[in-house]
Design an enzyme around this catalytic site. Structure first.
Site, PDB file in Angstrom:
ATOM      1  CG  HIS A 160      43.370  41.137  41.055  1.00 46.08           C
ATOM      2  ND1 HIS A 160      43.297  41.169  39.681  1.00 46.08           N
ATOM      3  CD2 HIS A 160      44.604  41.591  41.378  1.00 46.08           C
ATOM      4  CE1 HIS A 160      44.453  41.605  39.194  1.00 46.08           C
ATOM      5  NE2 HIS A 160      45.261  41.866  40.202  1.00 46.08           N
ATOM      6  CB  CYS A 247      39.909  43.336  34.629  1.00 45.85           C
ATOM      7  SG  CYS A 247      39.479  41.911  35.583  1.00 45.85           S
TER       8      CYS A 247
HETATM    9  C1  CIR Z   1      47.083  39.741  34.656  1.00 43.17           C
HETATM   10  O1  CIR Z   1      47.425  38.593  34.982  1.00 43.17           O
HETATM   11  O2  CIR Z   1      47.525  40.728  35.210  1.00 43.17           O
HETATM   12  C2  CIR Z   1      46.088  39.886  33.540  1.00 43.17           C
HETATM   13  N1  CIR Z   1      46.291  38.879  32.545  1.00 43.17           N
HETATM   14  C3  CIR Z   1      44.682  39.834  34.074  1.00 43.17           C
HETATM   15  C4  CIR Z   1      44.342  41.014  34.936  1.00 43.17           C
HETATM   16  C5  CIR Z   1      42.934  40.980  35.403  1.00 43.17           C
HETATM   17  N2  CIR Z   1      42.616  42.157  36.125  1.00 43.17           N
HETATM   18  C6  CIR Z   1      41.745  42.208  37.123  1.00 43.17           C
HETATM   19  O3  CIR Z   1      41.247  41.179  37.575  1.00 43.17           O
HETATM   20  N3  CIR Z   1      41.530  43.402  37.683  1.00 43.17           N
END
Ligand code: CIR
Length: 252
Positions: A160, A247
């Site tokens: 992201h 996150c």
């Molecule tokens: C994913 O791949 O969606 C999750 N395992 C990790 C999400 C991380 N979120 C973020 O960076 N905002």
């Protein structure tokens, strides 16, 4: 000033979430300890933290940042870009509706909150594997109705936008090397995270403090120049799941 945060407990199946990291299998009890310390750090900075129950059907749901974008006037409920995460947003809406009117990003637009960086009245919206141009444009148009401006930023590396770029106060960004020279961020001071410590770009700025991942001494040294107090947290288990400090909460 942030006054509130929303987080969610990781479920015992959190290791079944999506990941591209090759850091080994994460451990649930260690994850829980690290998550508790994270909640505690947010509370120590004066935030009232609502911690939601785990969502057994969604092993990534404790990465709550991805399912909403919260501004002072409105909460935008996202349409997550990963198939396995679609539906996570349903259970966040009633929680946010206690605080803000809510609006939705609709198909074919997809967006993950991890791609959305709010700096005062301006938003940077990453266009990534998760956030498509339609989703970014929908979000931008909603934000414009509330007097905000936005810029779309292609995210070629990292999951992201906020995996690599974060605001740390006083007109300053903490940026990964790949983003340091980008025109979009011309008007900001920058602290650059060395490539070997790229993960540390995901640092949280809350109420005049920085919360950074533990184990990144060069980035810590560079951040110390800001004079802001630094809290280091071990988030090794979230890192194994491609997630980190920003996150795991929605802050507003
Ligand atoms: C994913 O791949 O969606 C999750 N395992 C990790 C999400 C991380 N979120 C973020 O960076 N905002």
């Amino acid at each position: 000033m942030f006054t509130h945060a929303i987080a969610r407990m990781p479920g015992s199946n959190f290791a079944e979430g999506i990941t591209t990291a090759n850091l080994g299998k994460p451990d649930f009890s260690r994850m829980n300890r690290q998550h508790q310390a994270y909640i505690q750090a947010l509370r120590s900075l004066g935030l009232e933290v609502t911690v939601l129950d785990a969502e057994p059907n969604y092993p990534d749901a404790y990465f709550v940042e991805d399912v909403a974008v919260v501004t002072p006037q409105v909460a935008i409920i996202t349409n997550p870009g990963a198939q396995a995460r679609k539906g996570e947003e349903d259970s966040i809406e009633p929680v946010l509706a206690r605080y803000r009117p809510t609006v939705h990003i609709r198909n074919p637009g997809t967006i993950d909150g991890g791609d959305v960086l709010m700096i005062g009245t301006h938003f940077f919206i990453g266009v990534s594997e998760r956030t498509n141009p339609d989703g970014a444009t929908q979000l931008g148009r909603i934000l414009e109705r509330y007097g905000y401006t936005f810029t779309m930023v292609p995210v070629a590396a990292g999951l992201h936008l906020k995996s690599s770029v974060n605001f740390i106060g006083e007109g300053t960004l903490l940026v990964g090397e790949g983003f340091a020279e980008r025109d979009e961020f011309n008007s900001y001071e920058k602290i650059v995270v060395p490539q070997a410590e790229a993960y540390a770009a995901n640092t949280l700025w809350i109420n005049g403090h920085l919360i950074m991942p533990a184990g990144f001494p060069e980035t810590k040294r560079r951040l110390a120049a800001t004079g802001l107090p630094i809290i280091e947290l071990d988030v090794s288990e979230a890192q194994k799941m491609d997630g980190g400090l920003t996150c795991m909460s929605l802050r507003f």
